[in-house]
Design a protein around this motif. Structure first.
Motif: not given
Length: 520
Positions: A161-162, A208-210, A214-218, A227-232
């Motif tokens: 799911e994404s 997004s990933r489920t 390890w990342g920023v919570k939606v 998705y790491v590139w959104v936060d990066a």
């Protein structure tokens, strides 16, 4: 007054210690930042580490540590290296900072408020190493039936799911951006690649990933991490205060240039401007993608055993000689190859023999024959005027224009041309032979060279800050005179009136002797 200048590097992925490629990009950004400060602009320079994502989570698991422990350790190595390389960053950024989580969630909510996010199911190919999704049509064949990304990295079929971003909605706005701003992406070859990719059609992007946490919570869906590139990518905003209306944000955004490697152009020139359009935030002015740094013509990899530790290169050649070589040897924006022999050759021929020897000869003659003081000028000859005219053109026109375009090799080619001209001038004038026959001419020649060396040192100081500061200090040039704006008269009078007396000069660039086994 010139506009403020905001330059960023890509934030570096710290799943291992930094390599020479990290140093190359960050040195280039530092030179651009130092040049803009030299011309009087207010500068913001940001670099740092991108610490989230599946790749970090897997590496930490393999090492038996937490992702945060891995991030803390590895980010420390990057910061220590950059400090050693005289990187004059204003902010070393880490995506694990609380304020960055808040900023990432703010841009997410802005995109959501614009109707550009929706929940669905992702099925497709994903490269953990690249942290990138790829369409089937982009994959290349590996060994046997193995599929690889366009970068040659393994891909895996992913189903989860994404949340999706309506990237397809921004195809025409992006094409209009490229059409109206042909230098939004440089060099032109990268712009052509980006335009071709977008013209081929854009699919909505899974953001997004489920399968890991390890990342920023939606926001509002905390089972998902971004998705790491959104936060990066959002780090460029966080670093100047977003989402708050700070003085830094008003002053420095939009960024003047994002300096990145050519392998991440798509993220910066397609996804990032689309995210910003959706969030109704001004776009950066330029994305500049440099090429790969090759070790004797080969891309470095751990499997080949040719990964270079920049600390070892700095130990062998010195920080400034390494900085000079990396920006002198090949055109910035294209791939370039290096070797220990090539670094040694540049350092010895251009820094030690040409500029270093010029400074040593001139200052030694002044120390010996003029009591260490800047000698008077007794009228100029055509040769003197010609040298001053050349120096003014090189240091006040050619080099600034090249620095502005991030054409570092071009700037240093011009600089070396002026160094060679000064060496030809001193050889022709032979001031060591004039002491008895024409002492006034000797003093004029030495004064001319003194000023020339000062101009050349200031002009190249963004590239070799430590060596040039040491030289200019030894010459008595006050900090407020270290500007590219002045003509020879701007330099001469304050120096002559200061009464500064130089000590016996020390060698600026010692000759490099290669060790029996070169650094690897």
């Amino acid at each position: 007054m010139a506009d403020p200048y905001y330059i960023t590097t890509a934030i570096h992925y710290p799943n291992g210690k930094p390599h020479i490629g990290h140093a190359y990009e960050t040195i280039a950004a530092d030179v651009a930042a130092r040049f803009q400060r030299l011309r009087g602009r207010e500068v913001r320079f940001q670099t740092g580490t991108d610490e989230h994502g599946l790749k970090m989570a897997q590496k930490a698991r393999d090492l038996g540590v937490t992702p945060r422990q891995l991030a803390d350790e590895m980010s420390g190595y990057f910061q220590v290296l950059f400090d050693r390389l005289d990187i004059s960053y204003d902010r070393f950024f880490r995506t694990t900072e609380d304020e960055h989580h808040r900023a990432s969630q703010a841009i997410w909510q802005a995109m959501e408020a614009n109707g550009d996010l929706y929940l669905d199911r992702y099925e497709g190919w994903y490269s953990v190493r690249d942290e990138a999704y790829y369409d089937e049509s982009e994959l290349v064949a590996g060994e046997g039936a193995e599929k690889l990304s366009p970068q040659g990295t393994p891909v895996e079929w992913t189903v989860e799911e994404s949340w999706f971003f309506r990237l397809s909605k921004y195809q025409e706005p992006l094409l209009a951006l490229y059409r109206d701003n042909p230098e939004f992406v440089r060099p032109a070859t990268r712009m052509n690649e980006v335009r071709s990719f977008v013209e081929g059609g854009l699919r909505d992007l899974s953001i997004s990933r489920t399968s890991f946490d390890w990342g920023v919570k939606v926001p509002g869906a905390e089972r998902h991490v971004m998705y790491v590139w959104v936060d990066a990518l959002t780090n460029y905003l966080t670093g100047v205060g977003y989402p708050d209306d700070t003085a830094d944000f008003r002053k420095f955004w939009p960024a003047s240039v994002h300096l990145i490697g050519k392998d991440i152009v798509r993220f910066h020139a397609v996804y990032w401007p689309a995210f910003l359009m959706s969030a109704e935030i001004a776009l950066p002015k330029e994305v500049f993608a440099h090429g790969f740094l090759l070790n004797r013509g080969q891309k470095e990899s751990k499997s080949l055993g040719n990964v270079t530790d920049p600390n070892e290169l700095a130990d062998t050649f010195g920080v400034d000689a390494l900085r000079y070589f990396l920006l002198r040897e090949f055109t910035f924006g294209q791939d370039g190859s290096y070797s220990a022999e090539a670094i040694a050759n540049r350092s010895n021929s251009e820094l030690a023999n040409s500029f270093g020897n010029l400074a040593q000869r001139t200052l030694s003659l002044i120390h010996k024959n003029c009591d260490g003081r800047l000698p008077p000028i007794f009228g100029h000859t055509d040769a003197d005027d010609a040298l001053f005219a050349l120096l003014d053109k090189v240091t006040r026109q050619d080099m600034p224009a090249a620095y502005d375009k991030l054409a570092f090799a071009q700037a240093l080619e011009s600089w070396m041309g002026a160094v060679y001209a000064c060496n030809a001038y001193i050889d022709e004038a032979a001031p060591w032979a004039l002491r008895k026959t024409d002492p006034e001419r000797m003093q004029t020649v030495l004064a001319t060279l003194y000023i020339a060396i000062a101009q050349l040192a200031v002009a190249v100081s963004p590239v070799m800050p430590r060596s040039m500061a040491r030289l200019l200090d030894a010459m008595g040039l006050a900090p407020d005179l270290r500007t590219i704006e002045g003509t020879w008269s701007h330099w001469y009078s304050p120096l002559a009136e200061s009464g500064f007396r130089i000590d016996k000069p020390q060698g600026l660039f010692p000759r490099v002797e290669l060790p029996e086994s070169e650094p690897a």
